[in-house]
Scaffold this motif. Structure first.
Motif, PDB file in Angstrom:
ATOM      1  N   ASN A  57       0.810  -1.215   0.000  1.00 32.59           N
ATOM      2  CA  ASN A  57       0.000   0.000   0.000  1.00 32.59           C
ATOM      3  C   ASN A  57       0.843   1.264   0.000  1.00 32.59           C
ATOM      4  OD1 ASN A  57      -3.119  -0.145   0.127  1.00 32.59           O
ATOM      5  ND2 ASN A  57      -2.331  -2.001   1.112  1.00 32.59           N
ATOM      6  N   LEU A  58       2.074   1.181   0.416  1.00 30.75           N
ATOM      7  CA  LEU A  58       2.992   2.315   0.328  1.00 30.75           C
ATOM      8  C   LEU A  58       3.176   2.743  -1.132  1.00 30.75           C
ATOM      9  CD1 LEU A  58       5.096   4.209   1.671  1.00 30.75           C
ATOM     10  CD2 LEU A  58       6.730   2.328   1.489  1.00 30.75           C
ATOM     11  N   GLY A  78       8.267 -11.841  -6.948  1.00 25.94           N
ATOM     12  CA  GLY A  78       8.074 -10.627  -7.714  1.00 25.94           C
ATOM     13  C   GLY A  78       7.953  -9.354  -6.901  1.00 25.94           C
ATOM     14  N   PHE A  79       7.878  -9.458  -5.564  1.00 25.08           N
ATOM     15  CA  PHE A  79       7.659  -8.238  -4.782  1.00 25.08           C
ATOM     16  C   PHE A  79       8.854  -7.291  -4.826  1.00 25.08           C
ATOM     17  CE2 PHE A  79       7.700  -5.577  -0.978  1.00 25.08           C
ATOM     18  CZ  PHE A  79       6.522  -4.879  -1.209  1.00 25.08           C
ATOM     19  N   VAL A  80      10.056  -7.793  -4.647  1.00 24.13           N
ATOM     20  CA  VAL A  80      11.233  -6.915  -4.652  1.00 24.13           C
ATOM     21  C   VAL A  80      11.387  -6.249  -6.024  1.00 24.13           C
ATOM     22  CG1 VAL A  80      13.745  -6.812  -4.399  1.00 24.13           C
ATOM     23  CG2 VAL A  80      12.397  -8.160  -2.789  1.00 24.13           C
ATOM     24  N   GLU A  81      11.100  -6.965  -7.073  1.00 21.14           N
ATOM     25  CA  GLU A  81      11.145  -6.375  -8.412  1.00 21.14           C
ATOM     26  C   GLU A  81      10.086  -5.279  -8.541  1.00 21.14           C
ATOM     27  OE1 GLU A  81      11.055  -9.668  -7.777  1.00 21.14           O
ATOM     28  OE2 GLU A  81      13.072 -10.246  -8.410  1.00 21.14           O
ATOM     29  N   TYR A  82       8.911  -5.536  -7.986  1.00 19.95           N
ATOM     30  CA  TYR A  82       7.835  -4.538  -7.995  1.00 19.95           C
ATOM     31  C   TYR A  82       8.283  -3.254  -7.295  1.00 19.95           C
ATOM     32  CZ  TYR A  82       3.410  -2.273  -6.836  1.00 19.95           C
ATOM     33  OH  TYR A  82       2.397  -1.351  -6.687  1.00 19.95           O
ATOM     34  N   LYS A  87       7.260   3.649  -7.947  1.00 14.29           N
ATOM     35  CA  LYS A  87       7.624   4.755  -7.054  1.00 14.29           C
ATOM     36  C   LYS A  87       6.717   4.732  -5.822  1.00 14.29           C
ATOM     37  CE  LYS A  87       9.228   9.207  -6.574  1.00 14.29           C
ATOM     38  NZ  LYS A  87       9.980   9.022  -5.373  1.00 14.29           N
ATOM     39  N   PRO A  88       7.296   4.762  -4.614  1.00 15.37           N
ATOM     40  CA  PRO A  88       6.440   4.830  -3.427  1.00 15.37           C
ATOM     41  C   PRO A  88       5.746   6.181  -3.339  1.00 15.37           C
ATOM     42  CG  PRO A  88       8.744   4.936  -2.791  1.00 15.37           C
ATOM     43  CD  PRO A  88       8.707   4.717  -4.277  1.00 15.37           C
ATOM     44  N   GLU A 119      17.291  -5.089   0.935  1.00 14.91           N
ATOM     45  CA  GLU A 119      17.161  -4.433  -0.371  1.00 14.91           C
ATOM     46  C   GLU A 119      15.975  -3.457  -0.381  1.00 14.91           C
ATOM     47  OE1 GLU A 119      16.778  -5.788  -5.041  1.00 14.91           O
ATOM     48  OE2 GLU A 119      17.442  -7.269  -3.542  1.00 14.91           O
ATOM     49  N   VAL A 120      14.839  -3.873   0.177  1.00 18.77           N
ATOM     50  CA  VAL A 120      13.672  -2.990   0.266  1.00 18.77           C
ATOM     51  C   VAL A 120      13.993  -1.794   1.154  1.00 18.77           C
ATOM     52  CG1 VAL A 120      11.298  -2.811   1.123  1.00 18.77           C
ATOM     53  CG2 VAL A 120      11.984  -4.801  -0.233  1.00 18.77           C
ATOM     54  N   TYR A 121      14.638  -2.049   2.291  1.00 16.30           N
ATOM     55  CA  TYR A 121      15.021  -0.963   3.201  1.00 16.30           C
ATOM     56  C   TYR A 121      15.923   0.054   2.488  1.00 16.30           C
ATOM     57  CZ  TYR A 121      17.715   1.559   6.666  1.00 16.30           C
ATOM     58  OH  TYR A 121      18.342   2.556   7.363  1.00 16.30           O
ATOM     59  N   ASP A 122      16.965  -0.427   1.812  1.00 19.11           N
ATOM     60  CA  ASP A 122      17.889   0.473   1.112  1.00 19.11           C
ATOM     61  C   ASP A 122      17.153   1.319   0.075  1.00 19.11           C
ATOM     62  OD1 ASP A 122      20.059  -0.422   2.575  1.00 19.11           O
ATOM     63  OD2 ASP A 122      20.743  -1.824   1.024  1.00 19.11           O
ATOM     64  N   TYR A 123      16.240   0.702  -0.646  1.00 23.77           N
ATOM     65  CA  TYR A 123      15.480   1.421  -1.657  1.00 23.77           C
ATOM     66  C   TYR A 123      14.637   2.528  -1.015  1.00 23.77           C
ATOM     67  CZ  TYR A 123      12.294   2.352  -5.505  1.00 23.77           C
ATOM     68  OH  TYR A 123      11.558   2.971  -6.478  1.00 23.77           O
ATOM     69  N   LEU A 124      13.913   2.181   0.060  1.00 23.90           N
ATOM     70  CA  LEU A 124      13.043   3.164   0.717  1.00 23.90           C
ATOM     71  C   LEU A 124      13.851   4.247   1.427  1.00 23.90           C
ATOM     72  CD1 LEU A 124      10.319   0.778   2.193  1.00 23.90           C
ATOM     73  CD2 LEU A 124      10.216   2.139   0.082  1.00 23.90           C
TER      74      LEU A 124
END
Length: 162
Positions: A57-58, A78-82, A87-88, A119-124
Motif C-alpha cells: 500500500n505504500l 516478484g515483490f522486490v522487483e515490484y 515509485k512509493p 534491499e527494500v530498506y535500502d530502496y526506501l
C-alpha cells in the motif's frame, strides 16, 4: 501498554490474525493519539502477509503517513522487483522489522528474506518521498513475539511524531 497489548491480541474482530479495531475516541483514552480529527496521522500496520500488504500500500496510496511492516513476506515472488519498478507514494515514516533467525529457514523461498528486506530498506531509505525509514532486527524467528514486535513498531512511530 497493558491495555494496548490486550488490543493487539484481541482476535475476536479479525479472523485469526493479531490485531483489533478501535475508534478514535478509544485511541485518545489509551494515549495512543492526542486527539481525533482531520489532523491525525494514519498508520497501516501488519505482520507477515499483512506486513507485505502494508508495504504494498505504500506504493498504491498516499493515505498513510506511517507504515509498520513486521516480518513482511517480502520473499513473495516478484515483490522486490515490484518495489524497484514502482515509485512509493509520499509517506512520513516506515518501520520494518525482521527476526534474526528468519533468514535461516530451510525453505529456499524464505531463506532469502534477510537480503530481500535489506534491499527494500535500502530502496526506501534513499527515496526522497519517505521522510524516515528504519529496519530493526529482533530476537528469534518469524513466530517469535509478533504482538511485541508490532507494539515496538507502534511505539517507534509514536515517538517519531512527538
Amino acid at each position: 501498554e497493558i491495555g494496548f497489548r490486550e488490543l493487539m491480541t484481541n482476535t475476536k474482530e479479525l479472523a485469526t490474525d493479531v490485531g483489533t479495531v478501535i475508534s478514535g475516541a478509544q485511541a485518545v483514552e489509551m494515549g495512543l493519539i492526542d486527539q481525533t480529527g482531520s489532523g491525525n496521522q494514519i498508520v497501516l500496520a501488519g505482520y507477515s502477509l499483512a506486513g507485505l500488504f502494508a508495504l504494498y500500500n505504500l506504493f498504491r496510496t498516499d493515505k498513510y503517513s506511517g507504515i509498520i511492516a513486521c516480518s513482511p513476506s517480502v520473499w513473495y515472488p516478484g515483490f522486490v522487483e515490484y518495489v524497484h519498478q514502482t515509485k512509493p507514494r509520499p509517506c512520513r515514516n516506515v518501520y520494518l522489522s525482521l527476526g534474526v533467525r528468519e533468514e535461516m529457514s530451510r525453505n529456499p523461498l524464505w531463506r532469502n528474506v534477510g537480503g530481500q528486506i535489506r534491499e527494500v530498506y535500502d530502496y526506501l531509505e534513499n527515496d526522497p518521498s519517505i521522510s524516515r525509514t528504519v529496519l530493526e532486527w529482533n530476537e528469534g524467528g518469524h513466530f517469535h513475539d509478533p504482538q511485541g514486535r508490532l507494539i515496538k513498531g507502534v511505539l517507534w512511530m509514536k515517538e517519531e511524531w512527538e
